[in-house]
Scaffold this motif. Structure first.
Motif, PDB file in Angstrom:
ATOM      1  N   ILE A   1       0.829  -1.200   0.000  1.00 53.12           N
ATOM      2  CA  ILE A   1       0.000   0.000   0.000  1.00 53.12           C
ATOM      3  C   ILE A   1       0.866   1.253   0.000  1.00 53.12           C
ATOM      4  O   ILE A   1       0.601   2.219  -0.732  1.00 53.12           O
ATOM      5  CB  ILE A   1      -0.947  -0.007   1.213  1.00 53.12           C
TER       6      ILE A   1
ATOM      7  N   HIS B   1      -3.508   0.783  -5.823  1.00 46.39           N
ATOM      8  CA  HIS B   1      -3.643   1.122  -4.401  1.00 46.39           C
ATOM      9  C   HIS B   1      -4.944   0.572  -3.829  1.00 46.39           C
ATOM     10  O   HIS B   1      -4.963   0.010  -2.719  1.00 46.39           O
ATOM     11  CB  HIS B   1      -3.590   2.642  -4.248  1.00 46.39           C
ATOM     12  N   ARG B   2      -6.025   0.711  -4.559  1.00 42.77           N
ATOM     13  CA  ARG B   2      -7.314   0.183  -4.086  1.00 42.77           C
ATOM     14  C   ARG B   2      -7.263  -1.332  -3.916  1.00 42.77           C
ATOM     15  O   ARG B   2      -7.777  -1.870  -2.937  1.00 42.77           O
ATOM     16  CB  ARG B   2      -8.417   0.576  -5.070  1.00 42.77           C
TER      17      ARG B   2
ATOM     18  N   VAL C   1      -5.317  -2.177  -0.827  1.00 43.68           N
ATOM     19  CA  VAL C   1      -6.104  -1.910   0.379  1.00 43.68           C
ATOM     20  C   VAL C   1      -7.091  -3.047   0.624  1.00 43.68           C
ATOM     21  O   VAL C   1      -7.260  -3.516   1.765  1.00 43.68           O
ATOM     22  CB  VAL C   1      -6.838  -0.562   0.262  1.00 43.68           C
TER      23      VAL C   1
ATOM     24  N   LYS D   1      -7.384  -5.463   3.894  1.00 43.95           N
ATOM     25  CA  LYS D   1      -8.644  -5.569   4.631  1.00 43.95           C
ATOM     26  C   LYS D   1      -9.103  -7.022   4.721  1.00 43.95           C
ATOM     27  O   LYS D   1      -9.704  -7.436   5.717  1.00 43.95           O
ATOM     28  CB  LYS D   1      -9.711  -4.701   3.970  1.00 43.95           C
TER      29      LYS D   1
ATOM     30  N   GLU E   1      -7.421   3.681   5.792  1.00 43.38           N
ATOM     31  CA  GLU E   1      -6.262   4.434   5.317  1.00 43.38           C
ATOM     32  C   GLU E   1      -5.084   4.108   6.219  1.00 43.38           C
ATOM     33  O   GLU E   1      -5.212   4.076   7.447  1.00 43.38           O
ATOM     34  CB  GLU E   1      -6.549   5.933   5.337  1.00 43.38           C
TER      35      GLU E   1
END
Length: 450
Positions: free
Chosen positions: A161, A220-221, A224, A228, A240
């Motif tokens: 990330i 990046h998404r 993430v 998660k 974030e």
């Protein structure tokens, strides 16, 4: 009659199994602290270790192993069983002449306590306790091993990330620069000082920078989402990460032999293999106990009554008895059951020793691979720093030359692409070096920190 029933009920109450009263303490889960606005690596690691389903499943297995150990330890204690029965009979009785008289209600009952304790069982109870202790310890090591695995996975996802965020910033800067250059080129083209071809090349580069920025944002998404998933957070939760002030990409590398020795001495997977060998050896002793006799002590007390004279209490007193004894069971022939168990236990000992050897070799090779990764990553990082330095200077010079028309747009864009490529290699090398050195140190017991 009612006095008789009262006496019977009183005796039955006495014989019912009792247990000490204990205060009922309700166990309340500690309140979960509020989730951080920005997640540091340590926040992610703490949350994952606390909430990961696999780890919590292993914790339940450890609690089950605790109960198995308590049960095994209770094997040295005697048991105690109470029994009571009470019957009411309504039938004709035999009179003094040998005939049957009128029907009447009679009662009868038996009451008693019995206990048994194993005095000797060929070492089975002692070895069973030892085995359950080893299984309990192994359950704890399983948790540590899973925590280590989730720590490495979370760290890698977290650094991915950070890498993606740095790429977004970099490509945004490139796009801003490209757009500014297009504006300047448009002014020059309107003034007739550059050709349409030069303007179009800069516009194409700007479009390419937009594409690279969109790709970086999407990466990046995705990263993430990956983190998660590891943390098992809800998809609706805003997430974030908190960037560290500095990211150390290089560090002193401990010698391979020293790290291997520390890993073999401390890593849970190696300790689990050792425990598995110990468990197999205890299982062999348990199997061999089937050849040995079992000595059991027994005892019982009781009383009974039946309708008629004297009264119930007097009958209970007259029939009250106490008994104590020893029972010796000697195995003579059980159709090879014990011998087969012993031979299979020997095979299992050999198998666990082979597994331990394999685990030791695999761990040593894994540490060696981590060592090679660190050396390669740090070498690439040093080379990328030097490459970026020269590419940046060449790009700066080309930009100055483009302003005064001393270089063509094609040559400028070539230097720009070389700089972009060098910067990308530098970012990748920096985060790869940061990750590999932390993985390598983690194998020798150093906690992961950024």
């Amino acid at each position: 009659m009612w006095k008789h029933y009262t006496a019977i009920l009183a005796l039955m109450v006495v014989l019912l199994p009792t247990r000490p009263l204990r205060a009922q303490v309700s166990v309340q889960d500690t309140l979960t602290r509020p989730l951080p606005a920005k997640w540091s690596l340590q926040d992610c690691l703490d949350y994952a270790i606390k909430n990961n389903i696999t780890i919590n499943t292993l914790r339940l297995s450890q609690r089950s192993a605790d109960q198995d150990l308590l049960l095994a330890k209770a094997g040295v204690q005697p048991d105690l069983t109470g029994n009571a029965s009470e019957n009411l009979n309504f039938q004709k009785g035999i009179n003094s002449t040998g005939g049957y008289g009128s029907r009447r209600l009679t009662e009868s009952g038996n009451y008693g306590l019995s206990s048994a304790v194993t005095l000797y069982q060929g070492g089975y109870i002692r070895n069973n306790i030892r085995e359950k202790q080893l299984l309990q310890q192994t359950a704890g090591l399983d948790i540590l091993q899973e925590e280590n695995d989730i720590t490495l996975n979370v760290t890698q996802a977290f650094l991915n990330i950070l890498l993606a965020k740095e790429n977004i910033v970099y490509f945004q800067d490139l796009l801003n620069t490209s757009q500014s250059q297009v504006q300047q080129a448009q002014q020059k083209y309107d003034a007739g000082t550059i050709a349409l071809k030069d303007l179009a090349e800069l516009q194409a580069q700007t479009a390419n920078d937009k594409y690279s920025l969109v790709t970086a944002i999407n990466t990046h998404r995705q990263n993430v989402i990956s983190l998660k998933i590891l943390l098992q957070l809800s998809s609706e939760l805003s997430f974030e990460v908190q960037e560290p002030d500095t990211l150390i990409a290089k560090n002193l590398v401990t010698s391979l032999s020293e790290t291997q020795q520390e890993a073999l001495a401390s890593r849970p997977e190696m300790k689990i293999s050792d425990k598995q060998v110990d468990i197999a050896r205890v299982d062999l002793q348990l199997a061999r106990s089937g050849y040995l006799p079992t000595l059991q002590g027994t005892g019982s007390i009781g009383a009974s009554h039946s309708g008629g004279d004297p009264g119930i209490l007097q009958q209970l007193d007259n029939t009250f008895y106490q008994q104590i004894g020893l029972t010796l069971s000697i195995p003579i022939f059980n159709r090879r059951v014990t011998k087969t168990s012993v031979e299979k236990a020997k095979i299992q000992v050999e198998q666990t020793e082979l597994d331990r050897k394999s685990t030791r070799n695999n761990l040593s090779l894994t540490v060696e691979q981590a060592y090679v990764n660190v050396e390669n990553a740090q070498g690439q990082y040093d080379a990328s720093v030097e490459q970026l330095q020269y590419a940046k200077e060449s790009y700066r010079i080309a930009g100055e030359q483009l302003k005064v028309g001393a270089v063509t747009t094609v040559d400028y864009l070539l230097q720009r692409n070389l700089y972009t490529q060098a910067y990308q290699q530098y970012i990748q090398a920096k985060y790869n070096a940061a990750l590999t050195i932390r993985i390598y140190d983690f194998y020798r017991g150093v906690p992961i920190k950024l």
